[in-house]
Design a protein around this motif. Structure first.
Motif, short mmCIF file in Angstrom:
data_model
loop_
_atom_site.label_atom_id
_atom_site.label_comp_id
_atom_site.label_asym_id
_atom_site.label_seq_id
_atom_site.Cartn_x
_atom_site.Cartn_y
_atom_site.Cartn_z
N ASP A 89 0.80 -1.23 0.00
CA ASP A 89 0.00 0.00 0.00
C ASP A 89 0.83 1.28 0.00
OD1 ASP A 89 0.94 -0.12 2.56
OD2 ASP A 89 -1.02 -0.05 3.53
N SER A 90 2.08 1.19 -0.35
CA SER A 90 2.90 2.40 -0.35
C SER A 90 2.72 3.20 -1.65
CB SER A 90 4.38 2.06 -0.18
OG SER A 90 4.90 1.47 -1.35
N PHE A 91 2.91 4.49 -1.54
CA PHE A 91 2.87 5.34 -2.72
C PHE A 91 3.93 4.90 -3.72
CE2 PHE A 91 4.71 8.86 -5.07
CZ PHE A 91 3.62 9.23 -5.85
N MET A 92 5.11 4.53 -3.22
CA MET A 92 6.20 4.13 -4.10
C MET A 92 5.82 2.89 -4.91
SD MET A 92 9.03 4.80 -5.45
CE MET A 92 9.67 6.11 -4.45
N LEU A 93 5.19 1.92 -4.29
CA LEU A 93 4.77 0.72 -5.00
C LEU A 93 3.71 1.05 -6.05
CD1 LEU A 93 5.22 -2.31 -5.28
CD2 LEU A 93 3.44 -2.64 -3.55
N GLN A 94 2.80 1.94 -5.71
CA GLN A 94 1.80 2.39 -6.70
C GLN A 94 2.50 3.02 -7.90
OE1 GLN A 94 -0.84 5.07 -4.68
NE2 GLN A 94 -1.67 3.48 -3.34
N HIS A 95 3.46 3.86 -7.62
CA HIS A 95 4.20 4.54 -8.69
C HIS A 95 4.98 3.55 -9.55
CE1 HIS A 95 6.54 7.55 -10.78
NE2 HIS A 95 7.65 6.97 -10.35
N LEU A 96 5.70 2.64 -8.91
CA LEU A 96 6.50 1.66 -9.64
C LEU A 96 5.63 0.75 -10.51
CD1 LEU A 96 9.03 0.69 -6.84
CD2 LEU A 96 9.53 2.03 -8.90
N THR A 97 4.50 0.32 -9.98
CA THR A 97 3.59 -0.54 -10.74
C THR A 97 3.01 0.23 -11.93
OG1 THR A 97 3.03 -1.72 -8.71
CG2 THR A 97 1.57 -2.04 -10.58
N SER A 98 2.63 1.45 -11.70
CA SER A 98 2.10 2.28 -12.78
C SER A 98 3.15 2.51 -13.87
CB SER A 98 1.62 3.61 -12.21
OG SER A 98 1.14 4.43 -13.23
N MET A 99 4.38 2.78 -13.47
CA MET A 99 5.46 2.99 -14.44
C MET A 99 5.71 1.73 -15.27
SD MET A 99 6.77 6.08 -14.33
CE MET A 99 8.42 5.86 -14.92
N PHE A 100 5.73 0.58 -14.61
CA PHE A 100 5.92 -0.69 -15.31
C PHE A 100 4.87 -0.86 -16.39
CE2 PHE A 100 4.30 -5.16 -15.27
CZ PHE A 100 5.24 -5.68 -16.14
N LEU A 101 3.62 -0.63 -16.04
CA LEU A 101 2.54 -0.83 -17.00
C LEU A 101 2.53 0.23 -18.09
CD1 LEU A 101 -0.13 -2.02 -14.48
CD2 LEU A 101 0.96 -3.38 -16.27
N SER A 102 3.04 1.40 -17.80
CA SER A 102 3.10 2.45 -18.81
C SER A 102 4.12 2.14 -19.90
CB SER A 102 3.48 3.79 -18.17
OG SER A 102 2.46 4.21 -17.30
N TYR A 103 5.22 1.49 -19.52
CA TYR A 103 6.30 1.27 -20.47
C TYR A 103 6.39 -0.15 -21.01
CZ TYR A 103 7.91 5.87 -19.17
OH TYR A 103 7.98 7.21 -18.96
N HIS A 104 5.98 -1.13 -20.23
CA HIS A 104 6.13 -2.54 -20.65
C HIS A 104 4.92 -3.37 -20.24
CE1 HIS A 104 10.23 -2.05 -21.99
NE2 HIS A 104 10.43 -1.32 -20.93
N ALA A 105 3.74 -2.90 -20.53
CA ALA A 105 2.55 -3.62 -20.10
C ALA A 105 2.53 -5.03 -20.68
CB ALA A 105 1.31 -2.87 -20.55
N PRO A 106 2.40 -6.02 -19.80
CA PRO A 106 2.35 -7.40 -20.27
C PRO A 106 0.97 -7.74 -20.82
CG PRO A 106 2.13 -7.34 -17.90
CD PRO A 106 2.37 -5.92 -18.35
N ALA A 107 0.85 -8.92 -21.41
CA ALA A 107 -0.42 -9.37 -21.97
C ALA A 107 -1.39 -9.80 -20.88
CB ALA A 107 -0.17 -10.53 -22.94
N TYR A 108 -0.90 -10.09 -19.67
CA TYR A 108 -1.75 -10.53 -18.58
C TYR A 108 -2.19 -9.34 -17.73
CZ TYR A 108 2.96 -10.49 -16.55
OH TYR A 108 4.23 -10.14 -16.18
N PRO A 109 -3.35 -9.45 -17.06
CA PRO A 109 -3.79 -8.34 -16.21
C PRO A 109 -2.93 -8.23 -14.95
CG PRO A 109 -5.32 -10.17 -16.04
CD PRO A 109 -4.32 -10.53 -17.10
N VAL A 110 -2.73 -7.00 -14.53
CA VAL A 110 -1.98 -6.71 -13.31
C VAL A 110 -2.81 -5.74 -12.49
CG1 VAL A 110 0.12 -5.68 -12.36
CG2 VAL A 110 0.24 -6.99 -14.49
#
Length: 139
Positions: A89-110
């Motif tokens: 539930d950290s802001f940093m984890l939210q940010h990191l997850t969002s960045m991952f999906l913005s640049y390298h979104a996988p075919a599976y849902p996250v």
């Protein structure tokens, strides 16, 4: 000591619950490509190559190497993954997850969840998304 050095001695734990692979990264603050490779090898060893749902308890994660994003989008990883629930539930984890999906979104849902039980219910097909949870990618 840098922020990347914190938690350097922690070791990830893996378990399988109701056919869901759970990676517990408690105490780990930095994700490297080598750590991701280790997690994937543990997963294949424990649960086989058939596609699996994955829960990642990552409440202590503060930094992620760029190569982790590329590795998570690898065709082998994608072929053996049906969904990923990131738990923390950290802001940093939210940010990191969002960045991952913005640049390298996988075919599976996250999806990012604040609570373990909600994440496991979503992965099991119950699909709960409370106001505390954030849909960060759903393909």
């Amino acid at each position: 000591m840098t922020v990347r050095d914190t938690g350097a001695g922690a070791a990830p734990e893996i378990r399988v619950e109701n056919d869901i692979v759970v990676h517990d990264l408690t105490g780990i603050s930095h994700l490297s490509r080598e750590l991701m490779r280790t997690l994937y090898k543990q997963r294949v060893h424990r649960a086989g190559m058939s596609p699996k749902m994955v829960a990642i308890i990552a409440s202590d994660v503060l930094t992620v190497d760029f190569e982790v994003q590329i590795y998570a989008s690898n065709p082998l990883v994608q072929a053996s993954t049906t969904a990923v629930a990131v738990i923390g539930d950290s802001f940093m984890l939210q940010h990191l997850t969002s960045m991952f999906l913005s640049y390298h979104a996988p075919a599976y849902p996250v999806r990012l969840f604040s609570h373990y039980d909600d994440a496991m219910q979503w992965l099991s097909g119950g699909n709960p998304v409370s106001s505390d949870d954030e849909i960060v990618g759903d393909r």
